[in-house]
Design an enzyme around this catalytic site. Sequence first.
Site, mmCIF file in Angstrom:
data_model
loop_
_atom_site.group_PDB
_atom_site.id
_atom_site.type_symbol
_atom_site.label_atom_id
_atom_site.label_comp_id
_atom_site.label_asym_id
_atom_site.label_seq_id
_atom_site.Cartn_x
_atom_site.Cartn_y
_atom_site.Cartn_z
ATOM 1 N N ASP A 262 22.462 -48.116 -46.246
ATOM 2 C CA ASP A 262 21.160 -47.462 -46.403
ATOM 3 C C ASP A 262 20.020 -48.435 -46.067
ATOM 4 O O ASP A 262 20.165 -49.652 -46.195
ATOM 5 C CB ASP A 262 21.028 -46.971 -47.851
ATOM 6 N N GLU B 246 26.002 -44.570 -50.661
ATOM 7 C CA GLU B 246 24.965 -45.321 -49.960
ATOM 8 C C GLU B 246 24.730 -46.657 -50.656
ATOM 9 O O GLU B 246 24.462 -46.705 -51.857
ATOM 10 C CB GLU B 246 23.658 -44.524 -49.923
ATOM 11 N N GLU C 151 16.591 -41.990 -41.069
ATOM 12 C CA GLU C 151 15.916 -41.466 -42.256
ATOM 13 C C GLU C 151 14.429 -41.804 -42.200
ATOM 14 O O GLU C 151 14.018 -42.749 -41.534
ATOM 15 C CB GLU C 151 16.540 -42.022 -43.535
ATOM 16 N N GLU D 154 21.420 -35.861 -49.088
ATOM 17 C CA GLU D 154 21.360 -37.043 -49.944
ATOM 18 C C GLU D 154 20.941 -36.605 -51.343
ATOM 19 O O GLU D 154 19.967 -35.864 -51.507
ATOM 20 C CB GLU D 154 20.366 -38.071 -49.418
ATOM 21 N N ASN E 80 23.488 -42.673 -53.961
ATOM 22 C CA ASN E 80 23.152 -44.097 -53.994
ATOM 23 C C ASN E 80 23.973 -44.821 -55.056
ATOM 24 O O ASN E 80 24.146 -44.321 -56.171
ATOM 25 C CB ASN E 80 21.661 -44.282 -54.302
#
Length: 567
Positions: free
Chosen positions: A451, A421, A507, A330, A389
Amino acid sequence: MKRTVLVVDDNAVNRRLLARILADDYLVAEAADGREALERLRDDPAGVSAVLLDIVMPVMDGYAVLEAMQADPDLARIPVIVTTQQEGDESEVQALSRGASDFLSKPYKPLIIKHRLTNIIKDRESAAFINLVERDRLTGAFSKEFFYHACEELLASEQEIAYDVVCADIERFKLVNDLHGVSVGDALLRHVAAELAETEGVEACGRLGSDKFGVLVRRRDGLEGLLEGLSTRIGAFDPRMSIVMRYGVYQVADRSIPPSAMCDLAGIAIESVKGRFDARVAYYDDSLRDKMIFEQRMTASLGDAIADGQFEMYLQPKCEIGTGKVVGAEALVRWNHPTEGFLSPAVFIPLFERNGFIAELDHFVFDQACKKLEQWQAEGKEPCSISVNVSRADLYASDLPSRLLGIAREHGVDPGLLHLEITETAYTEDPEQISSSIGRLKDNGFTVEMDDFGTGYSSLNMLTELPIDVLKLDMRFMQDDALHRKRAVVRFVVGLARELDLTVVAEGVETEEQAQLLASCSCDYAQGYLYARPMPAAEFDRFRERVGTSELAAGLGADEAGEGRRP
């Protein structure tokens, strides 16, 4: 509250004498010549209630000061009493013709000076007050200026009573006008003003802006409950409109602060709860002011931050639970600010979302991720997916897919290696719009991840409706009580995701117990401090070499490869 009198005289003895005469009743400021006096007045015209002005001075005499004050609308309202030793009517006529309010001859007579100052200040303030528009025409609440004056009078006359200044703001009021029309918006404003004015303990109510009101209320226990009841009554205007009120409270401690400044401080408190679901009322304290100053400083320094290389992409590995091998990463961002030092996203991301810079930062991180993938290809290294993101602001941009695809093509990168995400809360705000955006991104070859699943209020039905590829299950909700039930929830969600052919990445995994639970649920992938913290991109390469890369990270790995979707 003592008013300020400015004494202008080149003779220091005269200034000290007047200061002693007035000290009991006024705050005394001094200037040694006309130019210094004008600088002082222009710096804070509202802070001076009257001027005692000598005529004969070096640099700039009293007549020139009077002419300059009359030419400036902000200064022309300040009453001036001329003091001089010159005898005869001519000096008095010249001073009065240039705008002086009164004339005193030296030597000074303390009682006469005090009475004339008191009368002249009172007369000027009364005249100014009469000129104020007392009521806001639309709502019937006090006008802003009258409200400030009313607060000042109440706070000065009722010293023994504790007061709070509360500012009230209608959230997204512009949307009310856009959707329902200006006449409905006006009716809502009148309704809010009426409810505020009738609230228990309110001594004064004013309209401070288009959809912002202020009240002076007697301090009481349970103020938040009072405001909650007020919100309920305001919401009854039309329950279908889901009206949301925000309140900022300044607890009056220092009555020398002007009411306008008190409202500003209450307004700072409002800003701290705007857009939040868990808070509608905030109390001002110095930490809020410090935070606002810090954010203003950060915003002012954004201009060249990206060009100067102040932002750096970090990568946090996603790993196979059984082997610890890397299957993806990520992309996160850190800000190495030139004066504030190393800043984490928790500090600056909320600020960027409010000021609009988040879209530019999204572009930077996406470009950096593509550069990294391009580098791995050039070096012949096994590629692995990188998740980036996407902010809510970008999600609503119609050109987002073409912009992202353009960056990927510029670097010769397969879009399938880029995972986008999108937070769970973004889905809940506008599911239809977000579903459309996701569809367009997938049509261009990108992989889409939900997410922070488990931190908001999404329904399981959402998993069947949205065209996502990867579900990121946030394990933070496993860190408090009722763990037995939450383990059951994890097993259920992972099982449901597998039935829907969704890859699950857990996560926030920090303990072996969490990893074992996930393994027992057939959840194959995890991300969190148990495996690795976010790290600079170069360090991520060394981490991959040390722990190895899973075969699942290579190639397309999506449905075409027949191996299930890549995390």
